[in-house]
Motif scaffolding. Structure first.
Motif, short mmCIF file in Angstrom:
data_model
loop_
_atom_site.label_atom_id
_atom_site.label_comp_id
_atom_site.label_asym_id
_atom_site.label_seq_id
_atom_site.Cartn_x
_atom_site.Cartn_y
_atom_site.Cartn_z
N UNK A 285 89.19 12.14 49.16
CA UNK A 285 89.30 12.91 47.91
C UNK A 285 89.15 11.96 46.72
N UNK A 286 89.79 10.79 46.84
CA UNK A 286 89.66 9.81 45.75
C UNK A 286 88.20 9.40 45.58
N UNK A 287 87.51 9.18 46.69
CA UNK A 287 86.10 8.77 46.63
C UNK A 287 85.24 9.90 46.06
N UNK A 288 85.58 11.13 46.45
CA UNK A 288 84.85 12.28 45.90
C UNK A 288 84.96 12.29 44.38
N UNK A 289 86.20 12.09 43.89
CA UNK A 289 86.40 12.14 42.44
C UNK A 289 85.67 10.99 41.75
N UNK A 290 85.72 9.84 42.38
CA UNK A 290 85.02 8.68 41.82
C UNK A 290 83.53 9.00 41.66
N UNK A 291 82.94 9.52 42.74
CA UNK A 291 81.50 9.83 42.69
C UNK A 291 81.22 10.97 41.73
N UNK A 292 81.97 12.06 41.84
CA UNK A 292 81.67 13.24 41.02
C UNK A 292 81.86 12.93 39.52
N UNK A 293 82.93 12.19 39.18
CA UNK A 293 83.13 11.81 37.77
C UNK A 293 81.94 10.96 37.29
N UNK A 294 81.52 10.05 38.15
CA UNK A 294 80.40 9.17 37.79
C UNK A 294 79.11 9.95 37.63
N UNK A 295 78.87 10.91 38.52
CA UNK A 295 77.65 11.71 38.43
C UNK A 295 77.65 12.55 37.15
N UNK A 296 78.82 13.10 36.85
CA UNK A 296 78.94 13.92 35.63
C UNK A 296 78.68 13.05 34.39
N UNK A 297 79.30 11.88 34.38
CA UNK A 297 79.11 10.96 33.24
C UNK A 297 77.65 10.54 33.12
N UNK A 298 76.96 10.47 34.27
CA UNK A 298 75.55 10.06 34.24
C UNK A 298 74.64 11.21 33.79
N UNK A 299 75.21 12.43 33.68
CA UNK A 299 74.41 13.55 33.17
C UNK A 299 74.04 14.59 34.20
N UNK A 300 74.46 14.40 35.45
CA UNK A 300 74.18 15.42 36.48
C UNK A 300 75.12 16.61 36.31
N UNK A 312 76.90 17.75 46.14
CA UNK A 312 75.60 18.21 45.66
C UNK A 312 75.60 18.14 44.14
N UNK A 313 74.54 17.57 43.57
CA UNK A 313 74.45 17.43 42.12
C UNK A 313 73.12 17.99 41.64
N UNK A 314 73.15 18.52 40.43
CA UNK A 314 71.94 19.11 39.83
C UNK A 314 71.35 18.09 38.86
N UNK A 315 70.10 17.73 39.11
CA UNK A 315 69.45 16.71 38.26
C UNK A 315 68.72 17.33 37.07
#
Ligand code: GLN
Length: 379
Positions: A285-300, A312-315
Motif C-alpha cells: 500500500x505504501x508503494x502504491x501511494x508512492x507510485x500513484x502520488x508520483x504519477x499524479x505529480x508527473x501529470x498522469x 493504471x494511469x492515463x497519459x
C-alpha cells in the motif's frame, strides 16, 4: 496460435533490458520473498526431494492449501480430492479450461483480460465472450454481463483482485456473476493470485465463499504473487472433486508434475504468521501511494488500485493519446518501461491512453522512476 506469438510482458521486459530503463512493465518483485521459504527449498533439495513428486502435488502442500483456505476464508477443502498443485496459476487456468471446454463452448471473460486467458481459450478451441470494464471505475454493466451468456457458456473466468484494473470485486458483483453462471450451468473459474494484496478498506472475497457457489467454483492462486517468487511457478487450484479430477487429467499431459523441492517450502510459507500477510499488504500500500502520488505529480491521471501491484494511469493529460505508442517510446523519453493497457482489451478504444505501472519494486527504484517520469511534461 498465430495471434499469440509474443506476450506483451516479455516484449516490454526485453525493451527495458535493451535500453536500461527502470522496468515497471512486467509484474515481478525486485525483492525475494521470506528467507524461511528460500531456506526450506534449499533444505528440501539437499534432503533429496529431487525426483518426480506426486502428480497432484506433495501432500504437505495440498494440506497447507486446504488449511490456508480454512484459516482465511472459512472454506472446507479436502486436500486429497479437492486440491491440485500446478505449474503456477497459468497452468491451473489452462488445465481447467482444457478440461471443461469442448471446441465451440464459450467462456465469459472480463476485459481488460490477463493474456493467458485468451490463449488458453484458443488452445481449447473455445470461444471467448467479453464483458468490457471501463476506466476509471471498471464497473460491470449488468445488461452486458447477461448478454454474454448463452446456452454454450461453460465457464465464467473471474479475476479478483483484478490485473490490470486493480479492481476488487464486491459481494454484489460476485453474486450477480454467480447467479448467471448457475442459471446457465456454467462453472466459475476464479483467479485469485492477488488475494493477499488488497488495500484500504477493500476485502478480498473468494467466489467459493458466496452462498451456493462452492460446488460451482474452481479457485486458483499462486505462490509467485503472495511470496514474491514468480520464478518458482508453484500454483494450485481447488474446487469440487470431479472438476479437480478433470483438471488433473489434463495436467498430467501438460507438465505431468511440477518442481518438487519448492512444494514443501511453499507449504511452510502458507502457514506463516498473520504478520507476514498483513505486512505484505501494508508494504505494498505504501508503494502504491508512492507510485500513484508520483504519477499524479508527473501529470498522469490516476485511479489508485484497491488490489494487485499494478496501477493504471492515463497519459492523455500529458498530451499522449496512444498508450501503446507511449510505452514503445517511454524508455527513450523517460528511462522507464510500462505496459500499454490496450494489450488487455479486444476493444482497444476502451484503453486509449492508458498505461500500467507495477509497484512491486524497492522504494528507491520507485522514487527514481517517478523522478524520471516527472520530466515527461516537458517532452
Ligand atoms: N502477470 C505478470 C504481469 O501481469 C507477468 C507474467 C508474465 O510475464 N506472463 O505483468
Amino acid at each position: 496460435m498465430r495471434p499469440f506469438t509474443s506476450t506483451i510482458f516479455a516484449e516490454i521486459t526485453a525493451l527495458a533490458t535493451r535500453t536500461g530503463a527502470i522496468n515497471l512493465g512486467q509484474g515481478f518483485p525486485d525483492e525475494d520473498g521470506p528467507q524461511s521459504l528460500i531456506d526450506d527449498a534449499c533444505q528440501a533439495m539437499r534432503a533429496g526431494a529431487n525426483q518426480y513428486p506426486p502428480g497432484p502435488g506433495v501432500p504437505v502442500l495440498r494440506e497447507a492449501v486446504a488449511r490456508h483456505q480454512k484459516r482465511f476464508y472459512g472454506l472446507d477443502v479436502d486436500p486429497d480430492t479437492e486440491v491440485l498443485v500446478t505449474a503456477g496459476a497459468t497452468e491451473a487456468i489452462a488445465a481447467t479450461i482444457l478440461a471443461l471446454c469442448e471446441p465451440g463452448d464459450e467462456v465469459v471473460t472480463f476485459d481488460p483480460v490477463y493474456d493467458s486467458y485468451a490463449a488458453s481459450i484458443a488452445l481449447a478451441g473455445a470461444v471467448r465472450r467479453t464483458v468490457t470494464l471501463r476506466w476509471p471505475e471498471f464497473t460491470i454493466d449488468p445488461g452486458e454481463l447477461r448478454a454474454a451468456f448463452t446456452e454454450r457458456t461453460r465457464i465464467v473466468l473471474v479475476n479478483t483482485p483484478h490485473n490490470p484494473a486493480g479492481k476488487v470485486f464486491d459481494e454484489a458483483e460476485l453474486d450477480m456473476i454467480g447467479a448467471l453462471a448457475r442459471e446457465h450451468g456454467a462453472v466459475v473459474v476464479t483467479d485469485e493470485v492477488y488475494e493477499h494484496q488488497v488495500y484500504d478498506d477493500a476485502v478480498h472475497v473468494p467466489m467459493a465463499t458466496r452462498p451456493g457457489m462452492g460446488e460451482h467454483t474452481v479457485t486458483i492462486s499462486s505462490a509467485g504473487k503472495t511470496f514474491s517468487v514468480t520464478g518458482w511457478k508453484v500454483g494450485w487450484l481447488h474446487g469440487p472433486a470431479e472438476l479437480v479430477a478433470a483438471a488433473r487429467t489434463v495436467k498430467q499431459y501438460l507438465t505431468f508434475v511440477n518442481a518438487g523441492p519448492m512444494q514443501p517450502a511453499v507449504a511452510g510459507a502458507l502457514g506463516l504468521d498473520d504478520d507476514f500477510f498483513t505486512g505484505l499488504s501494508a508494504d505494498l500500500r505504501r508503494k502504491r501511494d508512492l507510485l500513484c502520488d508520483g504519477l499524479r505529480a508527473a501529470g498522469f491521471g490516476v485511479s489508485p488500485p484497491r488490489g494487485t501491484y499494478f496501477a493504471v494511469a492515463d497519459a492523455a493529460p500529458l498530451g499522449f493519446d496512444d498508450g501503446a505508442e507511449l510505452c514503445r517510446r517511454l524508455p527513450e523519453l523517460a528511462g522507464v518501461a510500462a505496459v500499454p493497457v490496450s494489450a488487455f482489451y479486444d476493444d482497444v478504444s476502451a484503453a486509449r491512453s492508458l498505461v500500467r505501472f507495477a509497484f512491486c519494486k524497492r522504494d528507491d527504484v520507485l522514487h527514481a522512476a517517478v523522478d524520471r517520469l516527472s520530466r515527461l511534461r516537458s517532452k
